[in-house]
Design a protein around this motif. Structure first.
Motif, mmCIF file in Angstrom:
data_model
loop_
_atom_site.group_PDB
_atom_site.id
_atom_site.type_symbol
_atom_site.label_atom_id
_atom_site.label_comp_id
_atom_site.label_asym_id
_atom_site.label_seq_id
_atom_site.Cartn_x
_atom_site.Cartn_y
_atom_site.Cartn_z
ATOM 1 N N GLU A 16 -9.555 2.504 -6.969
ATOM 2 C CA GLU A 16 -10.166 4.192 -7.886
ATOM 3 C C GLU A 16 -11.159 3.234 -8.997
ATOM 4 O O GLU A 16 -10.880 2.331 -10.040
ATOM 5 N N SER A 71 -13.598 4.865 -12.787
ATOM 6 C CA SER A 71 -13.642 5.534 -13.638
ATOM 7 C C SER A 71 -14.608 6.080 -13.857
ATOM 8 O O SER A 71 -15.085 4.576 -14.417
ATOM 9 N N ARG A 130 -15.575 10.408 -11.542
ATOM 10 C CA ARG A 130 -14.329 8.992 -11.072
ATOM 11 C C ARG A 130 -15.140 8.818 -9.356
ATOM 12 O O ARG A 130 -15.456 9.826 -8.762
#
Length: 285
Positions: free
Chosen positions: A161, A163, A168
């Protein structure tokens, strides 16, 4: 006047290899035939397996700098035979030898700039004449030892992931280890923190190479998932994708001055602004 050490001995040397591909630790059977057109004295004959790395160095002449191509030997497996021998005209001399590749041998690598190559080489140190060298390429590949049970086991998904201020982005892959020629599936998810717009959402299979001071990065495969994407705050969208790994020998490698690395990259393209992205390195064997 022609000096004797510049003269090439009148002899034909043939080199034959049994097989085309070999794995680390495996034997390579090599046959050498020497046919002299005149009697020659040879101090020694050496047959070798040689691993050569090609790379670039930035060099300066004091005014400008430029990349210069270099090579160096990483591994050499020599075998000496026919020491202080005389080869007679019209009488072919034949030898067969087995040389073993080291268990930690680098694999043959043929990238855009990264290059690790193997060759079999026979060299004759001829008295009173130039040495004779004959080479033939050898391909060293990985030995596939994955069992059926291990191959059929579905690995744990890999999730990465990233951000950003407005969103995101998450990249999900079924595994981080792949084989040359595999078709790779995955998912890309976008979670909007605030209203956001993207001209294009795509995924790329990125090949990054380094050979000394020279670097290269290309998208070996890519897939546009959607164009002109608009997402309101607190909304999400997910895409499935598929990418294909190439079939040529471009496996993940880090050795000496050479590296070849693969990654999967999700890109959120924006007009007149820097693109946003998420990226995960994978291993290709």
């Amino acid at each position: 006047m022609v000096f004797s050490f510049m003269r090439r001995a009148k002899a034909d040397v043939a080199l034959e290899i049994d097989g085309e591909q070999f794995s680390p630790g495996e034997e390579v059977k090599v046959r050498t035939t020497i046919a002299a057109d005149e009697d020659i004295n040879v101090r020694e004959v050496v047959i070798s397996l040689i691993c050569v790395e090609t790379f670039w160095r930035m060099e300066s002449n004091g005014k400008t700098s430029s990349l210069r191509k270099k090579t160096q030997t990483l591994i050499e497996v020599p075998l000496q035979f026919a020491t202080d021998s005389r080869f007679h005209r019209g009488i072919p001399y034949r030898e067969e030898h087995r040389l073993t590749l080291p268990a930690d041998s680098p694999l043959t690598l043929a990238g855009k700039i990264a290059n690790i190559s193997w060759q079999a080489k026979v060299s004759l140190d001829v008295a009173g004449a130039r040495d004779i060298h004959v080479e033939k390429p050898v391909t060293v590949v990985s030995a596939q030892t994955i069992s059926e049970d291990a191959a059929s086991e579905y690995p744990q998904p890999v999730i990465t992931e990233q951000s950003h201020d407005e969103c995101r982005v998450r990249l999900e892959l079924p595994s981080e280890s792949w084989q040359i020629g595999d078709s790779m599936s995955g998912r890309l998810r976008l979670d909007a923190v605030e209203d956001c717009d993207f001209s294009e959402v795509r995924v790329e299979l990125v090949l990054s190479e380094k050979a000394g001071d020279k670097k290269s990065q290309v998208a070996a495969d890519s897939m546009v998932l959607e164009q002109d994407v608009s997402l309101s705050a607190n909304r999400s969208q997910e895409w499935r994708f598929s990418l294909d790994l190439p079939t040529e020998p471009s496996r993940s490698t880090v050795i000496s001055k050479t590296s070849l690395q693969w990654s999967v990259k999700g890109v959120l393209a924006r007009k007149r602004r820097r693109d946003l992205s998420v990226e995960k390195e994978i291993t290709v064997s």
